[in-house]
Design a protein around this motif. Structure first.
Motif, PDB file in Angstrom:
ATOM      1  N   ILE A   1       4.771  -2.594  -4.942  1.00 16.98           N
ATOM      2  CA  ILE A   1       3.468  -2.388  -4.328  1.00 16.98           C
ATOM      3  C   ILE A   1       3.610  -1.306  -3.270  1.00 16.98           C
ATOM      4  O   ILE A   1       4.726  -0.936  -2.893  1.00 16.98           O
ATOM      5  N   VAL A   2       2.477  -0.809  -2.802  1.00 14.20           N
ATOM      6  CA  VAL A   2       2.436   0.060  -1.625  1.00 14.20           C
ATOM      7  C   VAL A   2       1.585  -0.661  -0.586  1.00 14.20           C
ATOM      8  O   VAL A   2       0.838  -1.586  -0.910  1.00 14.20           O
ATOM      9  N   ALA A   3       1.717  -0.239   0.652  1.00 17.94           N
ATOM     10  CA  ALA A   3       1.031  -0.926   1.753  1.00 17.94           C
ATOM     11  C   ALA A   3      -0.477  -1.017   1.541  1.00 17.94           C
ATOM     12  O   ALA A   3      -1.103  -2.019   1.886  1.00 17.94           O
ATOM     13  N   THR A   4      -1.076   0.002   0.941  1.00 23.34           N
ATOM     14  CA  THR A   4      -2.532  -0.027   0.745  1.00 23.34           C
ATOM     15  C   THR A   4      -2.957  -1.124  -0.231  1.00 23.34           C
ATOM     16  O   THR A   4      -4.113  -1.543  -0.207  1.00 23.34           O
ATOM     17  N   ASP A   5      -2.025  -1.593  -1.083  1.00 25.16           N
ATOM     18  CA  ASP A   5      -2.354  -2.669  -2.019  1.00 25.16           C
ATOM     19  C   ASP A   5      -2.719  -3.967  -1.303  1.00 25.16           C
ATOM     20  O   ASP A   5      -3.492  -4.775  -1.826  1.00 25.16           O
ATOM     21  N   ILE A   6      -2.142  -4.194  -0.125  1.00 27.97           N
ATOM     22  CA  ILE A   6      -2.420  -5.433   0.613  1.00 27.97           C
ATOM     23  C   ILE A   6      -3.304  -5.209   1.837  1.00 27.97           C
ATOM     24  O   ILE A   6      -3.539  -6.125   2.616  1.00 27.97           O
ATOM     25  N   ASP A   7      -3.792  -3.994   1.996  1.00 28.31           N
ATOM     26  CA  ASP A   7      -4.696  -3.690   3.113  1.00 28.31           C
ATOM     27  C   ASP A   7      -6.100  -4.141   2.744  1.00 28.31           C
ATOM     28  O   ASP A   7      -6.656  -3.739   1.732  1.00 28.31           O
TER      29      ASP A   7
END
Length: 175
Positions: free
Chosen positions: A26-32
């Motif tokens: 995942i990348v951070a924007t996936d959980i933002d």
């Protein structure tokens, strides 16, 4: 000019699937979930790579940092799933009955190279044979991974009895 206002970290939970190699990222924007600040900001997730050891619920911390190094954090739940079934590969086997008319196999005896993206177990539908099974027998091999995905194949187990009978004679007298 100073910026002393911390950003607001907002997380969202996600579910991801492992790929054929047993990995996902995942990348951070996936959980933002809509983090915000009065100035520009960056996102950082403390865990971005997952594998078969991470199946199930994982807590990932999202850190939001603005240009003045003000930060806020939140935790997201990342559920890792494995929806890829294993591939069952069978091989045929010939076995011999022993002196008591019995023989056994284990599942790995009829496994011809089954595989999966994660760990798996093998189970044979029949493992014990006797004189009533002499000849061709179809045995189902079931391959099950840690997420209960399964595949099956059929192996032919040929049971042979190559032990000759023992003739025991006795003398008799007749009139």
């Amino acid at each position: 000019v100073e910026d002393n206002i911390a950003p607001t970290a907002v997380c969202k939970d996600i579910t991801i699937q492992l790929d054929a190699n047993g990995a996902a990222s995942i990348v951070a924007t996936d959980i933002d979930g809509g983090s915000d600040d009065n100035c520009t900001f960056s996102l950082n997730a403390d865990k971005t790579s997952f594998d078969c050891t991470n199946l199930g619920i994982n807590t990932v911390t999202l850190t939001v940092t603005d240009a003045s190094n003000n930060t806020d954090v939140c935790d997201a739940t990342v559920i890792v799933e494995d929806n890829i079934a294993p591939t069952a590969v069978c091989k045929d086997r010939t076995i011999q009955l022993d002196g008591s008319g019995a023989s056994t196999i284990v599942a790995s005896n009829i496994d011809g190279g089954s595989y999966d993206n994660c760990t798996f177990s093998l189970m044979a539908g029949k493992t014990s044979f006797d004189c009533t099974n002499v000849g061709i027998n179809t045995v189902t091999l079931t391959v099950t991974d840690a997420s209960n995905n399964t595949d099956v194949c059929d192996a032919t187990v040929i049971v042979e009895d190559n032990i000759a009978p023992t003739a025991v004679c006795k003398d008799i007298t007749i009139q």
